[in-house]
Design a protein around this motif. Structure first.
Motif, PDB file in Angstrom:
ATOM      1  N   THR A 197       0.814  -1.225   0.000  1.00  0.00           N
ATOM      2  CA  THR A 197       0.000   0.000   0.000  1.00  0.00           C
ATOM      3  C   THR A 197       0.849   1.277   0.000  1.00  0.00           C
ATOM      4  O   THR A 197       0.611   2.159  -0.831  1.00  0.00           O
ATOM      5  N   PRO A 198       1.831   1.420   0.905  1.00  0.00           N
ATOM      6  CA  PRO A 198       2.560   2.712   0.912  1.00  0.00           C
ATOM      7  C   PRO A 198       3.132   3.117  -0.447  1.00  0.00           C
ATOM      8  O   PRO A 198       2.881   4.246  -0.890  1.00  0.00           O
ATOM      9  N   PRO A 199       3.841   2.235  -1.167  1.00  0.00           N
ATOM     10  CA  PRO A 199       4.353   2.701  -2.478  1.00  0.00           C
ATOM     11  C   PRO A 199       3.251   2.946  -3.508  1.00  0.00           C
ATOM     12  O   PRO A 199       3.517   3.561  -4.540  1.00  0.00           O
ATOM     13  N   LYS A 200       2.052   2.470  -3.236  1.00  0.00           N
ATOM     14  CA  LYS A 200       0.963   2.685  -4.195  1.00  0.00           C
ATOM     15  C   LYS A 200       0.162   3.954  -3.896  1.00  0.00           C
ATOM     16  O   LYS A 200      -0.810   4.234  -4.592  1.00  0.00           O
ATOM     17  N   VAL A 201       0.540   4.702  -2.855  1.00  0.00           N
ATOM     18  CA  VAL A 201      -0.156   5.971  -2.610  1.00  0.00           C
ATOM     19  C   VAL A 201       0.743   7.179  -2.861  1.00  0.00           C
ATOM     20  O   VAL A 201       0.289   8.318  -2.714  1.00  0.00           O
ATOM     21  N   ASP A 202       2.000   6.946  -3.229  1.00  0.00           N
ATOM     22  CA  ASP A 202       2.866   8.104  -3.509  1.00  0.00           C
ATOM     23  C   ASP A 202       3.512   8.043  -4.892  1.00  0.00           C
ATOM     24  O   ASP A 202       4.416   8.820  -5.191  1.00  0.00           O
TER      25      ASP A 202
END
Lengths: 707, 151
Positions: A197-202
Motif C-alpha cells: 500500500t505505501p508505495p501505491k499511494v505516492d
C-alpha cells in the motif's frame, strides 16, 4: 508438496538479488556466505535485522505480496514490521507447484504456497533457535522464537535474528520441522496491512510501464486490425519524418515505430503507411459467429458428464424446459496497458526482460529463443502489475519487446495504447449454451442436458490437453453442476471462430455460472418455488455450496421484503475450490437502466490467510463480473473488433458501485483460491433479480437496458 | 520551437518537446515522474489525473503548451512522505489493489477535498469518476470520508 530437499541459496548477485537453486538432498550445502542468512530461495535475513522475502508470484492486486510473506513470517516468528519484499527472478526454485512452471494464475498462489512457505519459515526459525542455543551453550528446548528474536526462557537472555544470522547460516538444515497449530497463529488469519500500500499511494510503486533503462527507446506497434493478418508492405517515410522517431522495423506481429518516447512513437505509428494481408478472418462477424454456434449446437458434442439416461428421462418427463444462453467475447482491460521492456544484447550477450507478467518461465524461454542464449542468461525482472486478470499470462507483448530490441539494437519498451489493448487481445470465449430439462409433477428436475458451444483457450495454449474434442476447462461448472438431478448429460462442441481466446478472470467459469445458475432459476420459477429454497433442497449432497447459500440468503434478508422498487436474485458457484454465493438487490430505472444497489457475498475458501484481502478480492471479483454482465461485449465486424476504448467498452464507476458485504464461512476444509471465485456468481445473481423484478429472463449477456 | 516552461511540484522545468505533446508524456518521459499513469489517452479513466493550478485535470489530453506558465502538481509532489490526509486515509483503509489507478484517484480526491471539506456521497459520486478495474470503489468512498474527517 512433500519435498524434503531444501532450497539452498548461494550467491548474492547484482543489486541484491538472491538466486536460489535446488540442491539434491545429501549433497551437503554451499559454504555459508558471510553475512546474510539465506536458508532457502524465499528468505534472506541480514545482520541489520532486515528480513527480505522473495515474492515468487506476480502482484496484480490480489495481495500475494502480503499473503505469501505472511505464510513465511508466521512460522519464522518474524517481526512483521521488519519484513521487506522483492519480486523473485525467473528460476526453477520458484516454480508454481500447481503449474510446474513459474507463473501466477488460477487462484493458486496461496494454496500452492501454504505448506512450502510455512515450512521454509519454520526451518529458518529452527536454525536461528539452534544458533542461539549454541551461542549460550544451552539446550534448544529451553529457547523460543518470538518477534524476530530468540529468547532463552529460563534466563530471559535474548538475541535478535540479525545477530544470529551469520551463525545460523553455518548450521545444517534440519531434516524435519514442526508447523504451528493454527490456534497458535499470530499473523495468519489476521487483517495484516498490505505491504504494497505505501508505495501505491505516492507514485513510487514501479509498474512495467514505468521502467526506464539507460539508452532505452519506446516502440508503438502497428498490427493488422484483422486477427491473423500480416503485413503486406509498408512505407516508413512519413513515420520517420516525425521528430523523435528513430527507426521503423518489421517484427512478427507488425511494424514497430521506435522513438525517443511514447508520444513520438504513437505519432509515428499514426503516420505510418501499411497495407495488410488480412488473411482468412476478414469476413468474420458477430452474426456469423452466432450462426456458427447455433448450427454446431444441433449436433452432439464430446461428452463431459453423463449420469443416468437424460434423453430417456426427458422423453417421459411431465414437463420440459428448453433454453438457449449466450455470452459474448470480453476484453480484460487491465488499467495498465500491455507493455514490456527488453534488452537483447548482440552476440549471445544475454537478455533482460522487465515486465508486468504473470508468466516468468514463458518470458525466460521466449527470451532464450529470441536472444539465442541459454535460459539462465535471461533475467526476468517482474514489476508490479497494473491488473492481470489472465491477460498477462500471454506472451505477445513480451515477444514484441524482445524482437523490437533485437532488431533495433537497443533496449526497447513496447507500449500498447488502450485501443491496441481492446482490439488486439485474446478474449474471454463467446459461447452458446443449449439447455433442456425435464421436471416431474412436483417440479423436481429429473433430467438436465447442457450443451456448450465455445472456442477453446486450451486448444491454443496447451493443445495436448484436448482429448477427443473435449476441453475440460471449457466445461467446468457445467460438469460441476451441483444440484441433485438423477439424469444429467453435459457435452461440448469445440468451435473455433478465428478470434483468439484467452484466460479472463475465472475463465470459463464466468460463462458456465451465468448459464447454469440462471437456468436452475428458471426451473425454480417454473415449479413456482422460491429460487433460494429450490436450490437449497437440491444441494443436500453439496454441503459447502449449501453453507454459503444459506449464509448469503440469511445475511441478505432473503424472504423479507426488499426496499420498494427492488428485487433480489441469488446464485451459488464453486470455482478454484472456493464456494461463493451472492445475493444481488437490483432496480430498473424508467429508461431501462439496471442498478445494482447491494450485493451480499458469502465465501468458503477454507483456511483464511488474510480476511481483509479475502474481502477485497470478493469485492473486486464482483465488480469485474458485474461490469461485464451489465455492459461487457466485444463485437466483431469484418474480422475486426468494433470497440476501442472506455467510451465504447464501458466500465463500472464509483457512482454505480453497489454496496458489497462479504461474509466468510469459518472453515478448515480444503483451501481454495480467492482471486477469481467472486466473479462467476454475480452475473446470474443480477439476472435472476431482474427476472424477479420484471419477469424478463436475461438469456444473453450483456444485460444492457431492460426494455 | 522555444522550450516550454512550467512549474512541476514547485520546481521550474523547461522542456523541449512538440507543443502538442500531452502533459502526461512530458511528466513521464521527459521529467521521469512516472507516478502519473497512462490508462486510456482520451480522458476517460483518470489514471493521468494531476493538479493544474490546484484543479484536477486529465493530463493525457492536455497539450503541454496549455500548461505553460502554470503550476502542475503530481502524485510525487502531493506531500512529503505520504502525509497528505488522502494518502493517510488510503493507507488506513488499505485501498489499493493493483494500485495502477490510485495516483489518479488520490489526486482526484485531494482536489475534491480542497474545494469541499465535507463531501456527501453524492459529491463523491460526482467528483470521483476515475476508473478502477480492481473495483476498490467502496474503500475509495470510505477513505475520502475518512480523509475529510481527519484533514
Amino acid at each position: 508438496m512433500e519435498r524434503r530437499e531444501f532450497l539452498q541459496t548461494a550467491s548474492v548477485v547484482g543489486a541484491g538479488l538472491v538466486i536460489g537453486f535446488y540442491l539434491p538432498p545429501g549433497r551437503g550445502r554451499m559454504p555459508a556466505a558471510t553475512g546474510p542468512f539465506a536458508p532457502n530461495a524465499w528468505l534472506r535475513i541480514g545482520t541489520d535485522e532486515s528480513v527480505l522475502v522473495m515474492v515468487d508470484r506476480s502482484e496484480m492486486g490480489q495481495g500475494v505480496a502480503t499473503s505469501l510473506p505472511m505464510l513465511l513470517a508466521e512460522e519464522l516468528e518474524a517481526d512483521w514490521s521488519k519484513i521487506k519484499i522483492e519480486f523473485a527472478p525467473a528460476d526453477k526454485a520458484y516454480t508454481n507447484p500447481m503449474f510446474g512452471m513459474q507463473g501466477t494464475g488460477g487462484s493458486t498462489s496461496v494454496r500452492a504456497a501454504f505448506t512450502p512457505l510455512r515450512k521454509a519459515g519454520a526451518a529458518a526459525r529452527e536454525l536461528l533457535v539452534a544458533a542461539a542455543a549454541q551461542t549460550w551453550s544451552v539446550d534448544k528446548a529451553e529457547c523460543r522464537a518470538e518477534k524476530g528474536a530468540v529468547i532463552h526462557t529460563p534466563s530471559k537472555r535474548r538475541l535478535t535474528y540479525g545477530k544470529l544470522a551469520a551463525k545460523a547460516a553455518a548450521l545444517p538444515a534440519p531434516a524435519e520441522v514442526p508447523l504451528k497449530d493454527p490456534k497458535d497463529w499470530k499473523i495468519l488469519g489476521t487483517r495484516v496491512r498490505r505491504l504494497d500500500t505505501p508505495p501505491k499511494v505516492d507514485g513510487s510503486a514501479q509498474f512495467g510501464i514505468d521502467v526506464r533503462i539507460p539508452g532505452m527507446l519506446v516502440a508503438v506497434i502497428a498490427r493488422c486490425p484483422v486477427f491473423g493478418g500480416k503485413v503486406a508492405r509498408f512505407d516508413a517515410t512519413k513515420a520517420k519524418a516525425v521528430p523523435g522517431v528513430r527507426q521503423v522495423v518489421q517484427i512478427s506481429s507488425g511494424v514497430a515505430v521506435v522513438a525517443d518516447g511514447y508520444w513520438p512513437a504513437k505519432k509515428g505509428r499514426d503516420a505510418l503507411e501499411v497495407s495488410w494481408d488480412e488473411g482468412a478472418n476478414a469476413s468474420v462477424s458477430s452474426a456469423s459467429i452466432t450462426q456458427l454456434f447455433a448450427q454446431r449446437a444441433e449436433q452432439p458434442g464430446a461428452v463431459a458428464r453423463h449420469d443416468g439416461e437424460a434423453e430417456t428421462a426427458l422423453a417421459s418427463a411431465g414437463s420440459k424446459l428448453d433454453a438457449v444462453y449466450e455470452a459474448p467475447f470480453l476484453a480484460h482491460a487491465t488499467m495498465e496497458p500491455m507493455n514490456c521492456t527488453a534488452h537483447v544484447r548482440p552476440d549471445g550477450g544475454g537478455v533482460d526482460i522487465w515486465a508486468p507478467t504473470q508468466f516468468q518461465t514463458g518470458c525466460q524461454q521466449l527470451g532464450a529463443g529470441i536472444g539465442g542464449v541459454a535460459p539462465e542468461k535471461v533475467q526476468v525482472h517482474t514489476t508490479y502489475l497494473g491488473g492481470g486478470f489472465g491477460r498477462r499470462f500471454e506472451l505477445d507483448f513480451i515477444q514484441e519487446a524482445l524482437e523490437a530490441s533485437k532488431t533495433a539494437g537497443a533496449p526497447v519498451k513496447v507500449i500498447w495504447s488502450r485501443e491496441d489493448d481492446i482490439r488486439q487481445a485474446q478474449y474471454r470465449p463467446a459461447c452458446y449454451h443449449r439447455f433442456r430439462a425435464g421436471v416431474d409433477a412436483t417440479g423436481q428436475p429429473v433430467a438436465w442436458t447442457h450443451r456448450i458451444v465455445a472456442p477453446s483457450i486450451f486448444a491454443r495454449v496447451f493443445p495436448q490437453t484436448i482429448k477427443n474434442g473435449l476441453d475440460e476447462e471449457a466445461v467446468e461448472g457445467g460438469v460441476g453442476m451441483p444440484y441433485t438431478i438423477p439424469n444429467v448429460h453435459v457435452d461440448y462442441l469445440l468451435t473455433d471462430t478465428g478470434i483468439p481466446v484467452g484466460f479472463w478472470r475465472s475463465v470459463n467459469n464466468s460463462y458456465n455460472a451465468f448459464a447454469v445458475e440462471c437456468f436452475i432459476d428458471e426451473l425454480a420459477h417454473a415449479a413456482k418455488r422460491d429460487p433460494y429454497e429450490y436450490r437449497r433442497d437440491l444441494l443436500t449432497k453439496a454441503p459447502r455450496h449449501l453453507g454459503v447459500l444459506n449464509l448469503a440468503a440469511s445475511k441478505a434478508g432473503w424472504g423479507t421484503a426488499p426496499p420498494a422498487g427492488r428485487a433480489r436474485g441469488i446464485a451459488v458457484y464453486k470455482s478454484f475450490e472456493t464456494y461463493v454465493a451472492e445475493v444481488a438487490e437490483v432496480s430498473v430505472a424508467s429508461d431501462g437502466a439496471v442498478r445494482v444497489h447491494r450485493v451480499v457475498c458469502a465465501v468458503d475458501c477454507g483456511p483464511v490467510v488474510n480476511p481483509d484481502i479475502v474481502e477485497a478480492q470478493m469485492q473486486s471479483g464482483i465488480v469485474y463480473g458485474l461490469t461485464a454482465a451489465l455492459w461487457g461485449e466485444i463485437t466483431i465486424d469484418k474480422g475486426r473488433v468494433q470497440q476501442s476504448n472506455f467510451h465504447d467498452y464501458r466500465m463500472l464507476r464509483l457512482a454505480e458501485m453497489p454496496h458489497i458485504e462479504v461474509h466468510i464461512v469459518p472453515s478448515s476444509d480444503a483451501q481454495g483460491g480467492v482471486g477469481e471465485p467472486g466473479t462467476p456468481p454475480i452475473a446470474p445473481a443480477v439476472c435472476n433479480a431482474i427476472f424477479a423484478l420484471t419477469g424478463k429472463r436475461i438469456r444473453k449477456l450483456p444485460i444492457g437496458k431492460i426494455v | 520551437m522555444p522550450p516550454i516552461v512550467l512549474t512541476v511540484n514547485g520546481k521550474r522545468q523547461s522542456v523541449d518537446v512538440a507543443p502538442d505533446t500531452p502533459l502526461l508524456w512530458v511528466l513521464r518521459d521527459n521529467l521521469g515522474l512516472t507516478g502519473t499513469k497512462f490508462g486510456c489517452g482520451i480522458a476517460q479513466c483518470g489514471a493521468c489525473t494531476v493538479h493544474l493550478d490546484g484543479t484536477a485535470v486529465r493530463s493525457c489530453v492536455m497539450p503541454v503548451a496549455a500548461a505553460a506558465g502554470k503550476r502542475v502538481t503530481t502524485i510525487e509532489g502531493l506531500s512529503p512522505s505520504r502525509s497528505h490526509a488522502v494518502q493517510r486515509a488510503w493507507i488506513a483503509d488499505d485501498v489499493p489493489q493493483c494500485g495502477y489507478c490510485q495516483s489518479g484517484q488520490i489526486m482526484a480526491a485531494a482536489a475534491l477535498l480542497a474545494k469541499n471539506r465535507s463531501p456527501s456521497d453524492a459529491d463523491i459520486d460526482a467528483a470521483m469518476t476515475n476508473i478502477c478495474r480492481c473495483g476498490t470503489y467502496q474503500r475509495i468512498r470510505a477513505a475520502v470520508h475518512r480523509a475529510a474527517q481527519e484533514a
